[in-house]
Scaffold this motif. Structure first.
Motif, PDB file in Angstrom:
ATOM      1  N   SER A  50       0.820  -1.212   0.000  1.00  0.00           N
ATOM      2  CA  SER A  50       0.000   0.000   0.000  1.00  0.00           C
ATOM      3  C   SER A  50       0.852   1.259   0.000  1.00  0.00           C
ATOM      4  N   MET A  51       1.950   1.248   0.749  1.00  0.00           N
ATOM      5  CA  MET A  51       2.803   2.427   0.876  1.00  0.00           C
ATOM      6  C   MET A  51       3.534   2.765  -0.419  1.00  0.00           C
ATOM      7  N   TYR A  52       3.949   1.728  -1.171  1.00  0.00           N
ATOM      8  CA  TYR A  52       4.894   1.975  -2.259  1.00  0.00           C
ATOM      9  C   TYR A  52       4.369   1.684  -3.665  1.00  0.00           C
ATOM     10  N   CYS A  53       3.368   0.834  -3.795  1.00  0.00           N
ATOM     11  CA  CYS A  53       2.947   0.433  -5.136  1.00  0.00           C
ATOM     12  C   CYS A  53       1.943   1.413  -5.746  1.00  0.00           C
ATOM     13  N   ASP A  54       2.036   1.564  -7.066  1.00  0.00           N
ATOM     14  CA  ASP A  54       1.043   2.322  -7.826  1.00  0.00           C
ATOM     15  C   ASP A  54      -0.123   1.424  -8.231  1.00  0.00           C
ATOM     16  N   TYR A  55       0.203   0.171  -8.575  1.00  0.00           N
ATOM     17  CA  TYR A  55      -0.799  -0.806  -8.987  1.00  0.00           C
ATOM     18  C   TYR A  55      -0.467  -2.153  -8.355  1.00  0.00           C
ATOM     19  N   LEU A  56      -1.486  -3.005  -8.245  1.00  0.00           N
ATOM     20  CA  LEU A  56      -1.295  -4.342  -7.703  1.00  0.00           C
ATOM     21  C   LEU A  56      -1.895  -5.387  -8.634  1.00  0.00           C
TER      22      LEU A  56
END
Length: 280
Positions: free
Chosen positions: A200-206
């Protein structure tokens, strides 16, 4: 910065299909995380992309070039990899291990340039190992080995980075330092991640994987829901907003616990006061 496109990828071992018709795109310059339970195919997908495994069928395209058609050195100039496996058969020093990241740019018997050595020094400083040049890699702790291998990947100076559980063996301080460093590079990054709050802190997409399939792709806010965590991981969770960074934050709960007696898919702006749970 490079864009990755995967079309109808399948991969089997001993006639058992591990990856099942995977198609997806990783946008240029984005940090994309892959989440899913153990055995869902996260590492296998990454190994197909960085060519440790050969797909049974399908295509992996990097900026309009099929990776299967590229020479090893050319591929290494495009993609840097931090794999889970960190076994070394020989006893190298930390500096020697990191220097290996410059191999794609060297011809046979060519020595390391001043630029190469400067990059090695800078990356060792960034991962907190600037005093470890002559230390034996085999004698390092798990966290120190991981940071050494991260430095090796970064000195390749590529526009695409693949990470397979990059924070394994690292204490929380180095986890944050590493993820801050990777995020600051502003290059296309694809990483398997097991920690939802780090994702959640670092990703733009999952990308969500289950049983060898991609079952969801989207922004962190769209993907991380209590329903997804229940269906994919089999856990109850409360999802709120961290009031400091405004990122989603996941609190896991005992099986018998519910938020307000009606489940746990509510997002509150004021954090987690009054919720009896385990934040990870």
């Amino acid at each position: 910065m490079l864009k990755l496109k995967i079309k109808n990828l399948r991969f089997s071992i001993d006639k058992k299909e591990i990856l099942k018709d995977i198609s997806l795109e990783v946008p240029k310059g984005s940090f994309v995380g892959i989440i899913g339970p153990n055995g869902s195919g996260k590492s296998t997908l990454l190994k197909n992309i960085y060519r440790l495994y050969k797909p049974s069928s399908g295509n992996i395209i990097l900026d309009n070039k099929d990776l299967s058609d590229m020479k090893d050195k050319d591929c290494a100039k495009q993609i840097a990899v931090l794999a889970q496996e960190s076994n070394s058969q020989f006893d190298f020093t930390v500096e020697q291990i990191v220097k290996m990241g410059r191999y794609p740019y060297k011809s046979i018997f060519e020595d390391y340039s001043k630029t190469d050595l400067k990059m090695v020094k800078e990356m060792l400083q960034k991962v907190g190992l600037d005093e470890y040049n002559d230390r034996s890699f085999s004698n390092l702790s798990g966290g120190e080995k991981q940071r050494t291998l991260i430095a090796r990947a970064l000195v390749q100076n590529t526009d695409f980075l693949i990470l397979d559980e990059p924070t394994n063996h690292l204490d929380i301080g180095y986890q944050i330092q590493l993820m801050d460093l990777i995020k600051s590079l502003n290059i296309t990054t694809l990483s398997a991640i097991h920690d939802m709050n780090m994702a959640s802190m670092y990703c733009d997409y999952l990308i969500v994987m289950k049983e060898g399939k991609v079952i969801d792709f989207g922004t962190v806010e769209d993907v991380i829901t209590s329903q997804m965590l229940k269906e994919v991981f089999g856990v109850n969770a409360y999802i709120g907003k961290n009031p400091i960074n405004n990122k989603l934050q996941v609190s896991y709960m005992h099986v018998h616990e519910h938020v307000n007696g009606v489940g746990c898919d509510h997002v509150h702006e004021d954090g987690f006061s009054g919720v009896h749970s385990h934040t990870v």
